[in-house]
Design an enzyme around this catalytic site. Structure first.
Site, PDB file in Angstrom:
ATOM      1  CE  LYS A  60      -3.824   2.323   2.296  1.00 24.44           C
ATOM      2  NZ  LYS A  60      -3.232   3.650   2.060  1.00 24.44           N
ATOM      3  CG  ASP A  62       1.136   7.460   3.217  1.00 24.93           C
ATOM      4  OD1 ASP A  62       0.049   7.965   2.871  1.00 24.93           O
ATOM      5  OD2 ASP A  62       1.680   7.699   4.306  1.00 24.93           O
ATOM      6  CD  GLU A 202      -0.847   4.145   4.553  1.00 19.28           C
ATOM      7  OE1 GLU A 202      -1.812   4.782   4.995  1.00 19.28           O
ATOM      8  OE2 GLU A 202      -0.382   4.314   3.420  1.00 19.28           O
TER       9      GLU A 202
END
Length: 344
Positions: A60, A62, A202
């Site tokens: 993921k 960011d 993250e």
């Protein structure tokens, strides 16, 4: 140096348009009209990664969600809210022009990587001059994770596994330029999630391999976070003579129905430069009365108009509905279409 004007000068968001029907006089026309914009597919938050061969997993990122439109007349880079930010990412624009394709729409995330290869939202925002800044980023790169339109063909109704295969032919996995491939991981979801958390990332994204590209948060894509991070409204701050920028802590609110509800404060995550910039921005929107119901005992509170959205990292919620171990990450741009955390 003469800077080229963006293809769309207005900063008004584009809206999704219905695809034009084919000309009945040309029923076998092989090319699909290129959409002006496609509403993004969004990931649904889950506590644990799904298990099974029907799922693919990625890191993921960011940053800012973007769509890169490549056309013969040029490149457009659109935010999640439909605003044209081509001029703010010149390196990504140049890299898109160099890709070996005449028409394409790439879905992905603009990020700035730290020295350990992790995306850092605060670094990305600083590279753009902060919230509301007008600077162009010379550090941002684009992590491409989907291909929605390719060489005159709309692939939104095609399953993800095929879209990924085509994307990998366009963006090499070992790339080091301003457009890079967000690679799928061969590990199972639980192992990848554990590794992501151990490396300070993250979280991860899980995607159904047989899913078409559906706009909205429908569950085809899932996000599993190592640390929770959401957007909250800044409604005031606690003034402190000893703190950086004079901000002891920011007062935060979430939405409950049509109202804003106080959910606590955040006093960490600021550098001196960030705190000073934030103070100069906040002091321009002061108000005499709070925009929330507040019964706390803090002193030296300064109330502000509820117009600034902060991205906040936190560990949990207290029993009375306040954030625990909160840390400030940065301000969200209006053009990023950030949604305020909603209670209930």
């Amino acid at each position: 140096m003469v800077r080229a004007k963006p293809l769309q000068s207005s900063d008004k968001p584009l809206r999704s348009r219905a695809r034009k029907p084919r000309d009945p006089a040309q029923p076998n026309l092989p090319l699909d009209p290129m959409p002006a914009r496609i509403e993004p597919c969004l990931a649904l938050l889950k506590q644990k990664p799904p298990v099974g061969p029907e799922w693919a997993y990625e890191v993921k990122w960011d940053g800012y969600r973007l769509a890169v439109h490549i056309e013969p007349k040029g490149v457009r880079i659109l935010t999640r809210g439909g605003h044209d930010w081509t001029h703010r990412f010149p390196l990504i624009e140049a890299a898109a022009k160099a890709l070996p394709v005449s028409t394409a729409i790439l879905d992905g995330e603009a990020v700035v990587l730290d020295d350990q290869g992790r995306s850092d939202f605060n670094m990305l925002q600083r590279s753009l001059g902060g919230r509301g800044g007008k600077e162009t980023s010379r550090d941002a790169i684009f992590m491409a994770f989907d291909l929605l339109y390719f060489d005159g063909h709309d692939f939104t109704k095609t399953e993800l596994s095929t879209r990924r295969h085509l994307l990998e032919t366009l963006v090499p996995a070992d790339g080091h330029g301003a457009i890079r491939l967000s690679e799928e991981a061969s590990a199972d979801g639980a192992a990848l999630f554990q590794a992501a958390c151990e490396h300070g990332l993250e979280g991860i994204i899980a995607k159904r391999l047989d899913s078409t590209y559906r706009s909205g948060r429908l569950g085809d894509w899932l996000k599993i976070k190592c640390v929770q991070s959401d957007s909250f409204m800044i409604v005031g701050y606690e003034h402190s003579m000893s703190a950086r920028g004079g901000i002891g802590s920011l007062l935060l609110a979430a939405r409950r129905g049509d109202e804003l509800v106080y959910v606590g404060s955040v006093g960490t995550g600021f550098t001196e430069r960030v705190a000073n910039d934030l103070r100069s921005t906040i002091d321009r929107i002061k108000r005499k009365t709070p925009s929330i119901s507040y019964s706390g005992r803090r002193k030296n509170l300064v109330w502000v108009q509820p117009t600034l959205i902060a991205e906040i990292e936190y560990r949990a919620w207290t029993a009375d509905g306040k954030l625990r171990h909160a840390s400030y990450k940065g301000l969200r741009e209006e053009q990023d279409n950030a949604a305020i955390y909603r209670i209930g």
